[in-house]
Motif scaffolding. Structure first.
Motif, PDB file in Angstrom:
ATOM      1  N   LEU A 157       0.850  -1.191   0.000  1.00 26.49           N
ATOM      2  CA  LEU A 157       0.000   0.000   0.000  1.00 26.49           C
ATOM      3  C   LEU A 157       0.883   1.237   0.000  1.00 26.49           C
ATOM      4  O   LEU A 157       1.881   1.293   0.728  1.00 26.49           O
ATOM      5  N   GLY A 158       0.496   2.233  -0.830  1.00 27.16           N
ATOM      6  CA  GLY A 158       1.285   3.468  -0.912  1.00 27.16           C
ATOM      7  C   GLY A 158       0.743   4.531   0.034  1.00 27.16           C
ATOM      8  O   GLY A 158      -0.470   4.575   0.322  1.00 27.16           O
ATOM      9  N   LEU A 159       1.653   5.391   0.461  1.00 31.09           N
ATOM     10  CA  LEU A 159       1.244   6.458   1.374  1.00 31.09           C
ATOM     11  C   LEU A 159       0.348   7.464   0.659  1.00 31.09           C
ATOM     12  O   LEU A 159      -0.538   8.064   1.279  1.00 31.09           O
ATOM     13  N   HIS A 160       0.572   7.652  -0.667  1.00 37.69           N
ATOM     14  CA  HIS A 160      -0.169   8.658  -1.430  1.00 37.69           C
ATOM     15  C   HIS A 160      -1.235   8.030  -2.322  1.00 37.69           C
ATOM     16  O   HIS A 160      -1.678   8.670  -3.285  1.00 37.69           O
ATOM     17  N   ASP A 161      -1.689   6.817  -1.999  1.00 33.91           N
ATOM     18  CA  ASP A 161      -2.752   6.182  -2.795  1.00 33.91           C
ATOM     19  C   ASP A 161      -4.040   6.965  -2.632  1.00 33.91           C
ATOM     20  O   ASP A 161      -4.371   7.439  -1.533  1.00 33.91           O
ATOM     21  N   ASN A 162      -4.757   7.094  -3.753  1.00 31.17           N
ATOM     22  CA  ASN A 162      -6.029   7.811  -3.688  1.00 31.17           C
ATOM     23  C   ASN A 162      -7.132   6.911  -3.118  1.00 31.17           C
ATOM     24  O   ASN A 162      -6.933   5.718  -2.860  1.00 31.17           O
ATOM     25  N   ASP A 163      -8.285   7.501  -2.924  1.00 30.02           N
ATOM     26  CA  ASP A 163      -9.390   6.762  -2.296  1.00 30.02           C
ATOM     27  C   ASP A 163      -9.858   5.592  -3.158  1.00 30.02           C
ATOM     28  O   ASP A 163     -10.249   4.543  -2.642  1.00 30.02           O
ATOM     29  N   ARG A 164      -9.821   5.787  -4.478  1.00 31.51           N
ATOM     30  CA  ARG A 164     -10.276   4.710  -5.365  1.00 31.51           C
ATOM     31  C   ARG A 164      -9.365   3.503  -5.265  1.00 31.51           C
ATOM     32  O   ARG A 164      -9.833   2.364  -5.209  1.00 31.51           O
ATOM     33  N   ARG A 165      -8.096   3.739  -5.204  1.00 32.91           N
ATOM     34  CA  ARG A 165      -7.119   2.643  -5.059  1.00 32.91           C
ATOM     35  C   ARG A 165      -7.301   1.941  -3.713  1.00 32.91           C
ATOM     36  O   ARG A 165      -7.269   0.724  -3.638  1.00 32.91           O
ATOM     37  N   LEU A 166      -7.503   2.730  -2.659  1.00 37.41           N
ATOM     38  CA  LEU A 166      -7.708   2.133  -1.344  1.00 37.41           C
ATOM     39  C   LEU A 166      -9.009   1.329  -1.295  1.00 37.41           C
ATOM     40  O   LEU A 166      -9.062   0.239  -0.723  1.00 37.41           O
TER      41      LEU A 166
END
Length: 376
Positions: free
Chosen positions: A197-206
């Motif tokens: 998981l990335g720190l800057h992942d957007n809501d859609r990715r999460l």
């Protein structure tokens, strides 16, 4: 899968292997070692993770919905304890997943730039908020798919609150480190499914990650493992209680048998004692009767002797006025016997003399008659 195949699988799942009298399918029973026990309990990772990035392929053991139906029917009648096999299988799979997670964490530590503890704590806060947002979005999508629009709207409102907290956390994290370092993607390993998981992942990715089949599949596997452990503990406790109850019943039966045997032995002993008492009583009665008889006979003998002595004393008193004694009584008896013999001899002598005088008188009379006859 065609519609016909889906109908066949549905019938197998509902009616079992004997739904159409196919004997070839009944050759393999659900108790066979070749049958996957996790599949019978609907928790095999090969089924749950199929079609995902971690697809495990086909299971080495037999999967058949009809056998699962047979197991569900049989499990209502008795406990088969297939949960133990399923727990072993899932624990082994989760242990492999946890090892992969630890290896991924080590690789991230080696590849990413080292940061201070304060910055790492702030980054961890951002990751936790990202995870919370992803879970809430996945829950909202699930509620919307189920038709619970109002509940989904409430969840989305919670998502907005968490987003505002996330913006504040990101601002603190950005201010704690240089801009060049902040632009670098900070990765984190998911504790559930080992994905990055990335720190800057957007809501859609999460949302795609936390609502995806892979993440939910691992959650299902872990929750199923905990439920199976709880079920195994409950069944083992129930089995132990049943064993303890059966043991207590056996001990109670044994105590009752021992008590019955002791009572029977006591009754037999009491019967023998009563019999011996009766025999002793009869013997004592017979011996007392014998003693009474002997005492009566002795008393009669004493009475006879007393009467005889009294008669002898009375007879001795007629002939002598001396005091009676045993020696005198015997002497008196001898004297009286001699007197009686003398009396008898006198009587015989007098009778003989009378007889002689009669004979002489007879002869004299005969001579007188002869003389008279001659004179005539």
């Amino acid at each position: 899968m065609s519609a016909q195949a889906q109908m066949r699988a549905l019938l197998d799942q509902l009616m079992g292997t004997a739904r159409d009298g196919d004997e070839t399918r009944q050759r393999v029973k659900f108790t066979d070692e070749r049958v996957c026990k996790s599949h019978l309990l609907n928790c095999c990772p090969h089924d749950i993770l199929s079609g995902t990035r971690m697809d495990l392929g086909e299971c080495a053991k037999t999967h058949d919905l009809a056998l699962r139906a047979d197991y569900e029917i049989a499990s209502k009648e008795r406990d088969l304890f297939f949960e133990l096999d399923a727990v072993d299988h899932l624990e082994s799979f989760i242990a492999d997943c946890d090892r992969r997670t630890e290896l991924a964490k080590k690789r991230l530590v080696e590849t990413q730039d080292e940061i201070s503890a304060e910055v790492a704590e702030k980054a961890e806060t951002v990751h936790e908020l990202n995870e919370e947002i992803g879970k809430l979005l996945a829950k909202a999508e699930q509620l919307g798919a189920e038709g619970n629009v109002d509940e989904a709207q409430k969840v989305l409102q919670e998502v907005e609150k968490v987003r505002s907290r996330k913006r504040d956390a990101e601002e603190e994290y950005r201010n704690s480190m240089p801009a060049s370092s902040f632009q670098q993607q900070k990765l984190r390993v998911c504790e559930v499914c080992s994905a990055y998981l990335g720190l800057h992942d957007n809501d859609r990715r999460l949302a795609d990650h936390f609502g995806g089949k892979l993440h939910l599949g691992f959650i299902q596997i872990r929750e199923k493992l905990e439920a199976l452990k709880k079920t195994v503990l409950e069944k083992q406790e129930k089995r132990n209680q049943d064993r303890l109850k059966r043991r207590e019943e056996r001990e109670k039966e044994e105590r009752m048998k021992k008590r019955t045997k002791s009572r029977s032995r006591e009754r037999s002993r009491e019967h023998r004692r009563s019999s011996s008492r009766d025999r002793r009583r009869r013997r004592s009665r017979s011996s007392s009767r014998e003693r009474r008889r002997s005492s009566r006979s002795r008393s009669r003998d004493r009475e006879r002797r007393r009467r005889h002595r009294s008669r002898s004393h009375s007879k001795g008193g007629r002939h002598s006025h001396e005091p009676s004694s045993r020696h005198k009584s015997s002497r008196d008896r001898d004297r009286s016997s001699r007197d009686r013999s003398r009396e008898r001899s006198r009587k015989r002598g007098s009778s003989e003399r009378r007889q002689d005088s009669r004979d002489q008188n007879g002869r004299t009379d005969s001579r007188r008659a002869e003389v008279r006859d001659r004179d005539l």
